[in-house]
Design a protein around this motif. Sequence first.
Motif, PDB file in Angstrom:
ATOM      1  N   TYR A 167       0.827  -1.202   0.000  1.00  0.00           N
ATOM      2  CA  TYR A 167       0.000   0.000   0.000  1.00  0.00           C
ATOM      3  C   TYR A 167       0.866   1.259   0.000  1.00  0.00           C
ATOM      4  CZ  TYR A 167      -3.572  -3.272   1.638  1.00  0.00           C
ATOM      5  OH  TYR A 167      -4.426  -4.333   1.759  1.00  0.00           O
ATOM      6  N   LEU A 168       0.256   2.340  -0.474  1.00  0.00           N
ATOM      7  CA  LEU A 168       0.853   3.660  -0.332  1.00  0.00           C
ATOM      8  C   LEU A 168      -0.265   4.625   0.043  1.00  0.00           C
ATOM      9  CD1 LEU A 168       3.544   5.249  -0.566  1.00  0.00           C
ATOM     10  CD2 LEU A 168       2.783   5.915  -2.864  1.00  0.00           C
ATOM     11  N   GLN A 169      -0.237   5.064   1.289  1.00  0.00           N
ATOM     12  CA  GLN A 169      -1.192   6.065   1.750  1.00  0.00           C
ATOM     13  C   GLN A 169      -0.605   7.431   1.451  1.00  0.00           C
ATOM     14  OE1 GLN A 169      -4.321   5.837   3.235  1.00  0.00           O
ATOM     15  NE2 GLN A 169      -4.358   8.072   3.119  1.00  0.00           N
ATOM     16  N   MET A 170      -1.352   8.224   0.713  1.00  0.00           N
ATOM     17  CA  MET A 170      -0.862   9.546   0.292  1.00  0.00           C
ATOM     18  C   MET A 170      -1.765  10.626   0.881  1.00  0.00           C
ATOM     19  SD  MET A 170       0.096   8.663  -3.664  1.00  0.00           S
ATOM     20  CE  MET A 170      -1.571   8.162  -4.098  1.00  0.00           C
ATOM     21  N   ASP A 171      -1.200  11.455   1.711  1.00  0.00           N
ATOM     22  CA  ASP A 171      -1.937  12.554   2.343  1.00  0.00           C
ATOM     23  C   ASP A 171      -1.342  13.888   1.902  1.00  0.00           C
ATOM     24  OD1 ASP A 171      -1.892  10.517   5.283  1.00  0.00           O
ATOM     25  OD2 ASP A 171      -3.558  10.762   3.879  1.00  0.00           O
ATOM     26  N   SER A 172      -2.107  14.951   2.138  1.00  0.00           N
ATOM     27  CA  SER A 172      -1.650  16.301   1.778  1.00  0.00           C
ATOM     28  C   SER A 172      -1.124  16.348   0.346  1.00  0.00           C
ATOM     29  CB  SER A 172      -0.555  16.774   2.751  1.00  0.00           C
ATOM     30  OG  SER A 172      -1.027  16.754   4.073  1.00  0.00           O
ATOM     31  N   LEU A 173      -1.908  15.782  -0.543  1.00  0.00           N
ATOM     32  CA  LEU A 173      -1.462  15.674  -1.935  1.00  0.00           C
ATOM     33  C   LEU A 173      -1.329  17.053  -2.583  1.00  0.00           C
ATOM     34  CD1 LEU A 173      -3.476  12.515  -2.888  1.00  0.00           C
ATOM     35  CD2 LEU A 173      -1.015  12.783  -3.231  1.00  0.00           C
ATOM     36  N   GLU A 174      -0.345  17.135  -3.461  1.00  0.00           N
ATOM     37  CA  GLU A 174      -0.041  18.364  -4.181  1.00  0.00           C
ATOM     38  C   GLU A 174      -0.134  18.091  -5.681  1.00  0.00           C
ATOM     39  OE1 GLU A 174       3.936  18.981  -2.871  1.00  0.00           O
ATOM     40  OE2 GLU A 174       3.362  19.495  -0.803  1.00  0.00           O
ATOM     41  N   SER A 175      -0.299  19.146  -6.448  1.00  0.00           N
ATOM     42  CA  SER A 175      -0.402  18.962  -7.898  1.00  0.00           C
ATOM     43  C   SER A 175       0.838  18.263  -8.452  1.00  0.00           C
ATOM     44  CB  SER A 175      -0.614  20.308  -8.581  1.00  0.00           C
ATOM     45  OG  SER A 175       0.451  21.195  -8.280  1.00  0.00           O
ATOM     46  N   GLU A 176       1.974  18.494  -7.797  1.00  0.00           N
ATOM     47  CA  GLU A 176       3.229  17.854  -8.257  1.00  0.00           C
ATOM     48  C   GLU A 176       3.236  16.344  -8.043  1.00  0.00           C
ATOM     49  OE1 GLU A 176       3.835  22.109  -7.585  1.00  0.00           O
ATOM     50  OE2 GLU A 176       3.050  20.513  -6.281  1.00  0.00           O
ATOM     51  N   ASP A 177       2.273  15.841  -7.285  1.00  0.00           N
ATOM     52  CA  ASP A 177       2.177  14.392  -7.066  1.00  0.00           C
ATOM     53  C   ASP A 177       1.428  13.695  -8.193  1.00  0.00           C
ATOM     54  OD1 ASP A 177       1.641  15.190  -3.628  1.00  0.00           O
ATOM     55  OD2 ASP A 177       3.499  14.423  -4.519  1.00  0.00           O
ATOM     56  N   THR A 178       0.894  14.454  -9.126  1.00  0.00           N
ATOM     57  CA  THR A 178       0.220  13.859 -10.272  1.00  0.00           C
ATOM     58  C   THR A 178       1.207  13.000 -11.050  1.00  0.00           C
ATOM     59  OG1 THR A 178      -1.389  15.641 -10.472  1.00  0.00           O
ATOM     60  CG2 THR A 178      -0.903  14.366 -12.465  1.00  0.00           C
ATOM     61  N   ALA A 179       0.866  11.717 -11.193  1.00  0.00           N
ATOM     62  CA  ALA A 179       1.789  10.781 -11.837  1.00  0.00           C
ATOM     63  C   ALA A 179       1.121   9.426 -11.974  1.00  0.00           C
ATOM     64  CB  ALA A 179       3.071  10.637 -11.010  1.00  0.00           C
TER      65      ALA A 179
END
Length: 117
Positions: free
Chosen positions: A80-92
């Motif tokens: 798993y990868l829990q991703m919080d506080s996502l930013e536009s730069e995390d788009t991928a």
Amino acid sequence: QVQLVESGGGLVQPGGSLRVSCATSGFTFNNYYMTWVRQAPGKGLEWVSDINIDGSRTYYADFVKGRFTISRDKAKNTLYLQMDSLESEDTALYFCARQREGSFDSWGQGTQVIVSA
């Protein structure tokens, strides 16, 4: 046959959260370090995070430290990868990979994460 299948990607607003998963089969999941890497549009592959065999040690790229959490469920053979506080730069496109002898020898097809308002 070794298989890694990512899921859970989608569209999320900046500041939001998402959890992506990587279901594995065809090998003894608990014998391998596992990795998440990503590829942003128009860019190369970028290492995100590693986890050791029993999940006791995790490693993160500086740009996700404190925001992302890698984990594994040995009963479900799933990463798993829990991703919080996502930013536009995390788009991928996010890929999981199996590590063997210092390299990645098996990959999934990826799951798309889009961070946008």
